[in-house]
Design a protein around this motif. Structure first.
Motif, PDB file in Angstrom:
ATOM      1  N   ASP A 122      16.632  49.564  25.390  1.00 30.10           N
ATOM      2  CA  ASP A 122      15.654  50.397  26.095  1.00 30.10           C
ATOM      3  C   ASP A 122      14.231  49.876  25.923  1.00 30.10           C
ATOM      4  OD1 ASP A 122      17.718  52.140  26.822  1.00 30.10           O
ATOM      5  OD2 ASP A 122      17.432  53.379  25.032  1.00 30.10           O
ATOM      6  N   VAL A 123      14.043  49.050  24.894  1.00 31.71           N
ATOM      7  CA  VAL A 123      12.693  48.632  24.524  1.00 31.71           C
ATOM      8  C   VAL A 123      12.440  47.156  24.816  1.00 31.71           C
ATOM      9  CG1 VAL A 123      10.974  48.686  22.675  1.00 31.71           C
ATOM     10  CG2 VAL A 123      12.868  50.307  22.639  1.00 31.71           C
ATOM     11  N   ALA A 124      13.506  46.343  24.810  1.00 28.98           N
ATOM     12  CA  ALA A 124      13.319  44.893  24.948  1.00 28.98           C
ATOM     13  C   ALA A 124      14.511  44.237  25.638  1.00 28.98           C
ATOM     14  CB  ALA A 124      13.119  44.257  23.573  1.00 28.98           C
ATOM     15  N   HIS A 125      14.275  43.027  26.125  1.00 23.95           N
ATOM     16  CA  HIS A 125      15.366  42.132  26.499  1.00 23.95           C
ATOM     17  C   HIS A 125      15.852  41.456  25.217  1.00 23.95           C
ATOM     18  CE1 HIS A 125      14.212  42.579  30.692  1.00 23.95           C
ATOM     19  NE2 HIS A 125      13.026  42.044  30.477  1.00 23.95           N
ATOM     20  N   ILE A 126      17.053  40.902  25.252  1.00 26.68           N
ATOM     21  CA  ILE A 126      17.548  40.133  24.118  1.00 26.68           C
ATOM     22  C   ILE A 126      17.961  38.747  24.607  1.00 26.68           C
ATOM     23  CG2 ILE A 126      19.304  39.938  22.313  1.00 26.68           C
ATOM     24  CD1 ILE A 126      19.413  42.952  22.176  1.00 26.68           C
ATOM     25  N   ALA A 127      17.447  37.714  23.943  1.00 19.42           N
ATOM     26  CA  ALA A 127      17.837  36.336  24.238  1.00 19.42           C
ATOM     27  C   ALA A 127      18.677  35.835  23.066  1.00 19.42           C
ATOM     28  CB  ALA A 127      16.615  35.453  24.432  1.00 19.42           C
ATOM     29  N   VAL A 128      19.908  35.464  23.356  1.00 23.16           N
ATOM     30  CA  VAL A 128      20.851  35.015  22.332  1.00 23.16           C
ATOM     31  C   VAL A 128      20.802  33.494  22.253  1.00 23.16           C
ATOM     32  CG1 VAL A 128      23.234  35.100  21.530  1.00 23.16           C
ATOM     33  CG2 VAL A 128      22.310  36.992  22.889  1.00 23.16           C
ATOM     34  N   LEU A 129      20.456  32.967  21.085  1.00 24.93           N
ATOM     35  CA  LEU A 129      20.310  31.530  20.885  1.00 24.93           C
ATOM     36  C   LEU A 129      21.655  30.949  20.477  1.00 24.93           C
ATOM     37  CD1 LEU A 129      16.972  31.587  18.841  1.00 24.93           C
ATOM     38  CD2 LEU A 129      17.300  31.642  21.322  1.00 24.93           C
ATOM     39  N   LYS A 159      10.808  40.283  35.682  1.00 19.95           N
ATOM     40  CA  LYS A 159      10.760  41.338  36.696  1.00 19.95           C
ATOM     41  C   LYS A 159      10.843  42.736  36.108  1.00 19.95           C
ATOM     42  CE  LYS A 159      12.866  38.257  40.113  1.00 19.95           C
ATOM     43  NZ  LYS A 159      14.043  38.008  41.001  1.00 19.95           N
ATOM     44  N   THR A 160      11.333  42.832  34.868  1.00 19.83           N
ATOM     45  CA  THR A 160      11.426  44.127  34.191  1.00 19.83           C
ATOM     46  C   THR A 160      10.958  43.952  32.751  1.00 19.83           C
ATOM     47  OG1 THR A 160      13.733  43.708  33.598  1.00 19.83           O
ATOM     48  CG2 THR A 160      13.338  44.981  35.608  1.00 19.83           C
ATOM     49  N   SER A 161      10.623  45.041  32.108  1.00 20.77           N
ATOM     50  CA  SER A 161      10.072  44.956  30.752  1.00 20.77           C
ATOM     51  C   SER A 161      11.145  44.909  29.670  1.00 20.77           C
ATOM     52  CB  SER A 161       9.147  46.147  30.489  1.00 20.77           C
ATOM     53  OG  SER A 161       9.854  47.371  30.622  1.00 20.77           O
ATOM     54  N   ALA A 162      12.373  45.358  29.981  1.00 17.87           N
ATOM     55  CA  ALA A 162      13.422  45.446  28.957  1.00 17.87           C
ATOM     56  C   ALA A 162      14.781  45.622  29.627  1.00 17.87           C
ATOM     57  CB  ALA A 162      13.141  46.629  28.028  1.00 17.87           C
ATOM     58  N   GLY A 163      15.859  45.519  28.805  1.00 19.78           N
ATOM     59  CA  GLY A 163      17.176  45.930  29.277  1.00 19.78           C
ATOM     60  C   GLY A 163      18.178  44.847  29.584  1.00 19.78           C
ATOM     61  N   HIS A 164      17.774  43.566  29.585  1.00 21.29           N
ATOM     62  CA  HIS A 164      18.713  42.501  29.947  1.00 21.29           C
ATOM     63  C   HIS A 164      19.045  41.613  28.747  1.00 21.29           C
ATOM     64  CE1 HIS A 164      18.641  43.470  34.160  1.00 21.29           C
ATOM     65  NE2 HIS A 164      17.328  43.399  34.195  1.00 21.29           N
ATOM     66  N   VAL A 165      20.144  40.853  28.894  1.00 24.29           N
ATOM     67  CA  VAL A 165      20.580  39.894  27.882  1.00 24.29           C
ATOM     68  C   VAL A 165      20.729  38.532  28.548  1.00 24.29           C
ATOM     69  CG1 VAL A 165      22.400  39.249  26.258  1.00 24.29           C
ATOM     70  CG2 VAL A 165      21.814  41.657  26.568  1.00 24.29           C
ATOM     71  N   VAL A 166      20.145  37.504  27.935  1.00 25.53           N
ATOM     72  CA  VAL A 166      20.311  36.135  28.415  1.00 25.53           C
ATOM     73  C   VAL A 166      20.785  35.271  27.255  1.00 25.53           C
ATOM     74  CG1 VAL A 166      18.557  36.323  30.218  1.00 25.53           C
ATOM     75  CG2 VAL A 166      17.909  35.507  27.931  1.00 25.53           C
ATOM     76  N   GLN A 167      21.381  34.145  27.596  1.00 24.23           N
ATOM     77  CA  GLN A 167      21.828  33.203  26.581  1.00 24.23           C
ATOM     78  C   GLN A 167      21.027  31.911  26.736  1.00 24.23           C
ATOM     79  OE1 GLN A 167      26.067  33.383  27.552  1.00 24.23           O
ATOM     80  NE2 GLN A 167      26.431  34.533  25.687  1.00 24.23           N
ATOM     81  N   LEU A 168      20.514  31.406  25.615  1.00 26.08           N
ATOM     82  CA  LEU A 168      19.727  30.180  25.605  1.00 26.08           C
ATOM     83  C   LEU A 168      20.456  29.120  24.780  1.00 26.08           C
ATOM     84  CD1 LEU A 168      16.131  31.579  24.896  1.00 26.08           C
ATOM     85  CD2 LEU A 168      17.247  31.244  27.107  1.00 26.08           C
ATOM     86  N   GLN A 169      20.639  27.960  25.371  1.00 22.12           N
ATOM     87  CA  GLN A 169      21.273  26.853  24.665  1.00 22.12           C
ATOM     88  C   GLN A 169      20.187  26.037  23.971  1.00 22.12           C
ATOM     89  OE1 GLN A 169      24.761  26.451  24.780  1.00 22.12           O
ATOM     90  NE2 GLN A 169      24.690  28.413  25.847  1.00 22.12           N
ATOM     91  N   ILE A 170      20.191  26.033  22.650  1.00 17.05           N
ATOM     92  CA  ILE A 170      19.164  25.325  21.900  1.00 17.05           C
ATOM     93  C   ILE A 170      19.770  24.205  21.064  1.00 17.05           C
ATOM     94  CG2 ILE A 170      17.668  27.352  21.798  1.00 17.05           C
ATOM     95  CD1 ILE A 170      18.545  27.629  18.844  1.00 17.05           C
ATOM     96  N   THR A 171      18.942  23.268  20.660  1.00 15.70           N
ATOM     97  CA  THR A 171      19.392  22.146  19.843  1.00 15.70           C
ATOM     98  C   THR A 171      19.828  22.645  18.467  1.00 15.70           C
ATOM     99  OG1 THR A 171      17.797  20.709  20.954  1.00 15.70           O
ATOM    100  CG2 THR A 171      18.753  19.909  18.885  1.00 15.70           C
TER     101      THR A 171
END
Length: 211
Positions: A122-129, A159-171
């Motif tokens: 409700d407060v933030a997006h989450i980016a999963v590394l 586009k929005t302030s919170a509520g989504h989950v993305v996945q980031l591929q990192i080294t």
């Protein structure tokens, strides 16, 4: 608006793996990243270095650049550091600006054990590394919670302030703070595992040495 991302941890000590993950996330998300040391982590034993010592190490590590910013607010808070409290505080400060919580895949998998974890969305997006080519498995409860929140397009986070989950591929950098503490305790300097700035002042690594 440029997103604000939060990367937390005990940073005991902060090392190259932490900085690399935060930097790559900042570039992929085109975000300002605040690195936030936890005061009393609810799920871990107390850090070896004090709050003030870890703050000093973080500031030294981040000198000379402006994309990664130290934020020590949790060190000033009494009691355990609950992420949801920090995110609410930041949301009050930044209004509708996109707010992103950066989490490693292992930490994200343990999210159902966090304090008021469902409220995080409700407060933030989450980016999963995640490591490239590695597919993480998450508990069913978490999979259901993120089923309608997953985004493939990173630009959608703006586009929005919170509520989504993305996945980031990192080294992937397999660097362990526990191993670094062991090396320093044995009188070795752990060079090339730690930021150069930590070697500018011998007192910064003193909490881990036993001369």
């Amino acid at each position: 608006m440029k997103p604000l991302a939060i990367f937390g941890g005990t940073f005991d000590p902060v090392h190259i793996g932490h900085l690399n993950a935060a930097w790559e996330a900042a570039e992929m998300l085109d975000a300002e990243v605040r690195m936030m040391p936890a005061s009393v982590p609810p799920h871990r034993t107390a850090p070896t270095a004090s709050a003030a010592q870890r703050a000093d190490m973080l500031r030294a590590a981040l000198r000379g650049q402006s994309r990664l910013i130290p934020d020590t607010r949790e060190l000033d808070r009494a009691g355990p550091s609950y992420t949801i409290d920090t995110l609410h505080e930041l949301r009050d400060e930044i209004g509708k600006r996109p707010l992103i919580l950066l989490l490693g895949a292992d930490a994200f998998a343990g999210l159902p054990g966090w304090h008021r974890w469902r409220e995080l969305f409700d407060v933030a997006h989450i980016a999963v590394l995640q490591r490239p080519g590695v597919s993480a498995e998450f508990p069913d409860e978490l999979e259901k919670a993120m089923a309608k929140r997953h985004l493939r397009d990173l630009a959608g986070l703006r586009k929005t302030s919170a509520g989504h989950v993305v996945q980031l591929q990192i080294t992937p950098l397999e660097i362990s703070a526990t191993r670094i503490r062991e090396l320093l305790k044995d009188g070795r300097d752990a060079r090339y595992l730690l930021p150069v700035g930590l070697f500018d002042d011998a007192s910064l690594l003193a909490p881990y040495r036993h001369d």
